[in-house]
Design a protein around this motif. Sequence first.
Motif, short mmCIF file in Angstrom:
data_model
loop_
_atom_site.label_atom_id
_atom_site.label_comp_id
_atom_site.label_asym_id
_atom_site.label_seq_id
_atom_site.Cartn_x
_atom_site.Cartn_y
_atom_site.Cartn_z
N THR A 79 34.24 41.61 45.67
CA THR A 79 33.14 41.32 46.57
C THR A 79 33.43 39.99 47.25
O THR A 79 34.40 39.32 46.92
CB THR A 79 31.79 41.23 45.82
OG1 THR A 79 31.88 40.23 44.82
CG2 THR A 79 31.41 42.56 45.19
N ASN A 80 32.58 39.61 48.17
CA ASN A 80 32.75 38.35 48.91
C ASN A 80 34.16 38.25 49.49
O ASN A 80 34.83 37.24 49.34
CB ASN A 80 32.47 37.13 48.02
CG ASN A 80 31.05 37.09 47.55
OD1 ASN A 80 30.17 37.65 48.19
ND2 ASN A 80 30.81 36.43 46.44
N GLN A 84 38.35 35.70 46.50
CA GLN A 84 37.41 36.81 46.40
C GLN A 84 36.70 36.72 45.05
O GLN A 84 37.26 36.22 44.08
CB GLN A 84 38.14 38.16 46.44
CG GLN A 84 38.98 38.39 47.65
CD GLN A 84 39.84 39.64 47.50
OE1 GLN A 84 39.48 40.58 46.80
NE2 GLN A 84 40.97 39.65 48.16
N THR A 85 35.49 37.22 45.01
CA THR A 85 34.78 37.33 43.74
C THR A 85 35.15 38.66 43.11
O THR A 85 35.06 39.71 43.75
CB THR A 85 33.25 37.25 43.95
OG1 THR A 85 32.95 36.01 44.58
CG2 THR A 85 32.51 37.36 42.63
N ILE A 86 35.58 38.61 41.87
CA ILE A 86 35.99 39.80 41.13
C ILE A 86 34.96 40.06 40.05
O ILE A 86 34.59 39.15 39.30
CB ILE A 86 37.39 39.62 40.49
CG1 ILE A 86 38.42 39.15 41.52
CG2 ILE A 86 37.83 40.90 39.78
CD1 ILE A 86 38.67 40.10 42.66
N ASN A 87 34.49 41.28 39.96
CA ASN A 87 33.54 41.70 38.92
C ASN A 87 34.24 42.72 38.03
O ASN A 87 34.73 43.73 38.51
CB ASN A 87 32.29 42.33 39.54
CG ASN A 87 31.51 41.32 40.35
OD1 ASN A 87 30.94 40.41 39.78
ND2 ASN A 87 31.51 41.46 41.66
N VAL A 88 34.27 42.43 36.74
CA VAL A 88 34.92 43.31 35.77
C VAL A 88 33.88 43.76 34.76
O VAL A 88 33.11 42.95 34.24
CB VAL A 88 36.06 42.57 35.02
CG1 VAL A 88 36.70 43.45 33.98
CG2 VAL A 88 37.09 42.05 36.00
N THR A 89 33.86 45.05 34.48
CA THR A 89 33.01 45.61 33.42
C THR A 89 33.92 46.31 32.43
O THR A 89 34.72 47.16 32.81
CB THR A 89 31.99 46.60 34.00
OG1 THR A 89 31.20 45.92 34.98
CG2 THR A 89 31.10 47.16 32.91
N VAL A 90 33.78 45.94 31.17
CA VAL A 90 34.59 46.55 30.12
C VAL A 90 33.65 47.34 29.22
O VAL A 90 32.68 46.81 28.69
CB VAL A 90 35.33 45.47 29.29
CG1 VAL A 90 36.19 46.12 28.22
CG2 VAL A 90 36.16 44.58 30.18
N LEU A 91 33.95 48.63 29.08
CA LEU A 91 33.19 49.52 28.20
C LEU A 91 34.12 49.95 27.07
O LEU A 91 35.33 49.78 27.16
CB LEU A 91 32.70 50.74 28.97
CG LEU A 91 31.86 50.45 30.22
CD1 LEU A 91 31.57 51.73 30.96
CD2 LEU A 91 30.57 49.74 29.84
N ASP A 92 33.58 50.54 26.04
CA ASP A 92 34.38 50.99 24.91
C ASP A 92 35.19 49.83 24.36
O ASP A 92 36.41 49.81 24.41
CB ASP A 92 35.31 52.14 25.33
CG ASP A 92 36.09 52.70 24.15
OD1 ASP A 92 35.66 52.51 23.00
OD2 ASP A 92 37.14 53.33 24.38
N THR A 93 34.49 48.84 23.87
CA THR A 93 35.13 47.62 23.38
C THR A 93 35.34 47.66 21.87
O THR A 93 35.41 46.63 21.22
CB THR A 93 34.26 46.39 23.73
OG1 THR A 93 32.98 46.58 23.14
CG2 THR A 93 34.14 46.22 25.22
N SER A 94 35.47 48.85 21.31
CA SER A 94 35.61 48.98 19.86
C SER A 94 36.92 48.42 19.34
O SER A 94 37.05 48.14 18.16
CB SER A 94 35.47 50.45 19.46
OG SER A 94 36.43 51.22 20.13
#
Length: 181
Positions: free
Chosen positions: A8-9, A56-66
């Motif tokens: 983004t940005n 740039q603005t970076i957005n990270v989403t981490v799922l399944d962090t087991s």
Amino acid sequence: MTMFASRTNLSSGLAVDLSHAKGHIREYESDAEIERMVRAATEDVEQAAQIAVLNQTINVTVLDTSIATPGLRLPIGPVSRGNIPSVTIDGRSHPFFQLIVGSRPYLHWLDLHYPDNPREISIEYTAGFGATADDVPQDVAQAIMDQAALHYDGRSPMDAKSLTSSPHMARVAAKYRGVQL
């Protein structure tokens, strides 16, 4: 582990000086057309090298962090000193990390502060060499201009194999991704 990253940005500026790109392409037609090719070439370099050329603005989403890990490699670099990411774990701010900056940034969790089995980790940070074309390393700028020239040369109908990436862009992308050729 499942990781998603978005940008983004995005900067409205060009990653290389327009007059340099036009001279490299050896064409002085429409500025808008050459700008379009430079933007497309910049996107090519960013995708191939997994970098942000301009800030740039970076957005990270981490799922399944087991999977318990000592940290996370951030998917897009470079990240410079003084850049403090925003980290939330399961919706709560999490300030217990150390950021290792550079082309391949790494977020290292500090001991005893990483929650057991988090459901979601969100990270927002700024990546890029700087805000203007003057901040872009010369090898990256040259790769963008070579790729823009390839876009210029390939603007007429041609087969898909002919319009891929410039050899210089491939070398620079491998360098910034940390791939040995």
